[in-house]
Design a protein around this motif. Structure first.
Motif, PDB file in Angstrom:
ATOM      1  N   ASP A   1      34.462  37.333  40.453  1.00  0.00           N
ATOM      2  CA  ASP A   1      33.700  36.740  39.352  1.00  0.00           C
ATOM      3  C   ASP A   1      34.179  35.307  39.172  1.00  0.00           C
ATOM      4  O   ASP A   1      35.202  35.049  38.554  1.00  0.00           O
ATOM      5  CB  ASP A   1      33.919  37.551  38.071  1.00  0.00           C
ATOM      6  CG  ASP A   1      33.118  37.005  36.891  1.00  0.00           C
ATOM      7  OD1 ASP A   1      32.468  35.946  37.049  1.00  0.00           O
ATOM      8  OD2 ASP A   1      33.150  37.634  35.815  1.00  0.00           O
ATOM      9  N   TYR A   2      33.395  34.386  39.720  1.00  0.00           N
ATOM     10  CA  TYR A   2      33.814  32.990  39.733  1.00  0.00           C
ATOM     11  C   TYR A   2      33.359  32.234  38.487  1.00  0.00           C
ATOM     12  O   TYR A   2      33.499  31.020  38.408  1.00  0.00           O
ATOM     13  CB  TYR A   2      33.336  32.336  41.036  1.00  0.00           C
ATOM     14  CG  TYR A   2      33.948  33.065  42.214  1.00  0.00           C
ATOM     15  CD1 TYR A   2      35.251  32.798  42.604  1.00  0.00           C
ATOM     16  CD2 TYR A   2      33.253  34.069  42.880  1.00  0.00           C
ATOM     17  CE1 TYR A   2      35.847  33.489  43.649  1.00  0.00           C
ATOM     18  CE2 TYR A   2      33.845  34.772  43.926  1.00  0.00           C
ATOM     19  CZ  TYR A   2      35.139  34.480  44.298  1.00  0.00           C
ATOM     20  OH  TYR A   2      35.739  35.185  45.311  1.00  0.00           O
ATOM     21  N   SER A   3      32.834  33.021  37.491  1.00  0.00           N
ATOM     22  CA  SER A   3      32.447  32.415  36.214  1.00  0.00           C
ATOM     23  C   SER A   3      33.586  32.483  35.196  1.00  0.00           C
ATOM     24  O   SER A   3      33.432  31.996  34.078  1.00  0.00           O
ATOM     25  CB  SER A   3      31.217  33.131  35.646  1.00  0.00           C
ATOM     26  OG  SER A   3      31.535  34.460  35.257  1.00  0.00           O
ATOM     27  N   ILE A   4      34.727  33.079  35.565  1.00  0.00           N
ATOM     28  CA  ILE A   4      35.871  33.165  34.652  1.00  0.00           C
ATOM     29  C   ILE A   4      36.477  31.777  34.500  1.00  0.00           C
ATOM     30  O   ILE A   4      36.960  31.197  35.476  1.00  0.00           O
ATOM     31  CB  ILE A   4      36.928  34.143  35.187  1.00  0.00           C
ATOM     32  CG1 ILE A   4      36.336  35.552  35.332  1.00  0.00           C
ATOM     33  CG2 ILE A   4      38.157  34.170  34.279  1.00  0.00           C
ATOM     34  CD1 ILE A   4      37.254  36.529  36.052  1.00  0.00           C
ATOM     35  N   PRO A   5      36.496  31.205  33.311  1.00  0.00           N
ATOM     36  CA  PRO A   5      37.020  29.844  33.158  1.00  0.00           C
ATOM     37  C   PRO A   5      38.522  29.777  33.460  1.00  0.00           C
ATOM     38  O   PRO A   5      39.289  30.582  32.932  1.00  0.00           O
ATOM     39  CB  PRO A   5      36.741  29.514  31.691  1.00  0.00           C
ATOM     40  CG  PRO A   5      35.701  30.500  31.261  1.00  0.00           C
ATOM     41  CD  PRO A   5      35.955  31.738  32.055  1.00  0.00           C
ATOM     42  N   ASP A   6      38.908  28.832  34.293  1.00  0.00           N
ATOM     43  CA  ASP A   6      40.319  28.588  34.614  1.00  0.00           C
ATOM     44  C   ASP A   6      41.057  29.917  34.779  1.00  0.00           C
ATOM     45  O   ASP A   6      42.024  30.219  34.070  1.00  0.00           O
ATOM     46  CB  ASP A   6      40.973  27.739  33.515  1.00  0.00           C
ATOM     47  CG  ASP A   6      42.305  27.125  33.947  1.00  0.00           C
ATOM     48  OD1 ASP A   6      42.722  27.328  35.110  1.00  0.00           O
ATOM     49  OD2 ASP A   6      42.921  26.442  33.109  1.00  0.00           O
ATOM     50  N   ALA A   7      40.608  30.708  35.745  1.00  0.00           N
ATOM     51  CA  ALA A   7      41.036  32.107  35.898  1.00  0.00           C
ATOM     52  C   ALA A   7      42.563  32.256  35.913  1.00  0.00           C
ATOM     53  O   ALA A   7      43.243  31.628  36.725  1.00  0.00           O
ATOM     54  CB  ALA A   7      40.447  32.681  37.178  1.00  0.00           C
ATOM     55  N   PRO A   8      43.112  33.098  35.033  1.00  0.00           N
ATOM     56  CA  PRO A   8      44.553  33.311  34.987  1.00  0.00           C
ATOM     57  C   PRO A   8      44.998  34.361  36.004  1.00  0.00           C
ATOM     58  O   PRO A   8      44.175  35.043  36.622  1.00  0.00           O
ATOM     59  CB  PRO A   8      44.779  33.807  33.556  1.00  0.00           C
ATOM     60  CG  PRO A   8      43.519  34.556  33.230  1.00  0.00           C
ATOM     61  CD  PRO A   8      42.412  33.823  33.941  1.00  0.00           C
ATOM     62  N   LEU A   9      46.298  34.529  36.145  1.00  0.00           N
ATOM     63  CA  LEU A   9      46.842  35.559  37.017  1.00  0.00           C
ATOM     64  C   LEU A   9      46.536  36.957  36.486  1.00  0.00           C
ATOM     65  O   LEU A   9      46.458  37.179  35.283  1.00  0.00           O
ATOM     66  CB  LEU A   9      48.370  35.419  37.137  1.00  0.00           C
ATOM     67  CG  LEU A   9      48.944  34.191  37.833  1.00  0.00           C
ATOM     68  CD1 LEU A   9      50.456  34.338  37.944  1.00  0.00           C
ATOM     69  CD2 LEU A   9      48.320  33.969  39.200  1.00  0.00           C
ATOM     70  N   THR A  10      46.386  37.899  37.412  1.00  0.00           N
ATOM     71  CA  THR A  10      46.350  39.314  37.059  1.00  0.00           C
ATOM     72  C   THR A  10      47.793  39.805  36.875  1.00  0.00           C
ATOM     73  O   THR A  10      48.753  39.098  37.189  1.00  0.00           O
ATOM     74  CB  THR A  10      45.696  40.133  38.170  1.00  0.00           C
ATOM     75  OG1 THR A  10      46.480  39.989  39.363  1.00  0.00           O
ATOM     76  CG2 THR A  10      44.273  39.673  38.444  1.00  0.00           C
TER      77      THR A  10
END
Length: 230
Positions: free
Chosen positions: A24-33
């Motif tokens: 899901d590349y719409s997650i803003p500034d994607a954090p770590l899992t």
């Protein structure tokens, strides 16, 4: 001044982030899992007795996932360098390539308000760093120019050993000169040096050459560029 051909640059791809796992590349500034945080801990274990003992500079992209990877994975190095008066350099030029939300950084005030990033110096983040325009555009010419800027910047630094935490596509442009699709695993560290010293580099490209793999703690999760082409 250390010769460029004697330098050692330890490029590190960030650990697993939310967009890697969810595609899901719409997650803003994607954090770590949570797994990404565990991978960062494994990165720490793999590097604490070698490059964290000898590196002289720590540099990170300003997106959340490399920052968190750096804070967890290179904590001994950060602590040692800060004790010597050398802060982590948070470099906006190392941001990821595409203009998707997951690859777009957060405003400086948002990062400064995050307790995890307390103590980091965000002074390099100008208002346009999240614009994905001009110098930060996602076009191939702009990305190649930015990668060249990064290589020259690293070559001009006085330190012999530098740790850099960034992103898969960005690292491809920096090390290969284009989006080569060469695999980079999450929390992978590779050692590079420069092909030529500055005086011998007529075109000023500051090309790098690989030395060896240092650590590899995660899987080869796709970048947003790879997802766009699938």
């Amino acid at each position: 001044m250390v010769k460029a051909t004697e330098k050692r640059i330890y490029f590190t791809r960030h650990a697993q982030a939310e967009h890697n796992v969810a595609s899901d590349y719409s997650i803003p500034d994607a954090p770590l899992t949570q797994l990404g945080r565990q991978q960062s801990e494994e990165l720490y274990k793999a590097t604490k007795d070698n490059i964290q003992q000898s590196a002289e500079l720590l540099v990170s992209s300003a997106l959340k996932r490399p920052l968190s990877t750096m804070i967890i994975g290179y904590r001994d190095l950060r602590k040692r360098l800060e004790a010597e008066g050398k802060k982590v350099i948070v470099l906006p030029q190392l941001q990821e390539c595409n203009d998707l939300p997951c690859d777009t950084g957060s405003p400086r005030e948002v990062l400064e308000a995050d307790p995890e990033f307390a103590g980091l110096d965000f002074s390099e983040l100008t208002p346009d760093w999240t614009s994905k325009q001009g110098f930060y555009a996602s076009t191939v010419p702009a990305l190649q120019a930015r990668a060249r800027w990064i290589r020259r910047w690293l070559r001009a630094r006085p330190e012999r050993e530098i740790v850099v935490v960034a992103h898969g596509d960005c690292l491809r442009y920096v090390t290969d000169g284009f989006n080569s699709a060469a695999p980079w695993a999450n929390a992978e560290v590779r050692e590079y040096t420069f092909e030529k010293d500055e005086g011998d580099d007529e075109r000023g490209e500051a090309w790098l050459k690989p030395v060896k793999e240092v650590a590899k703690e995660g899987a080869e999760e796709p970048t947003s560029s790879e997802a766009k082409h699938n």
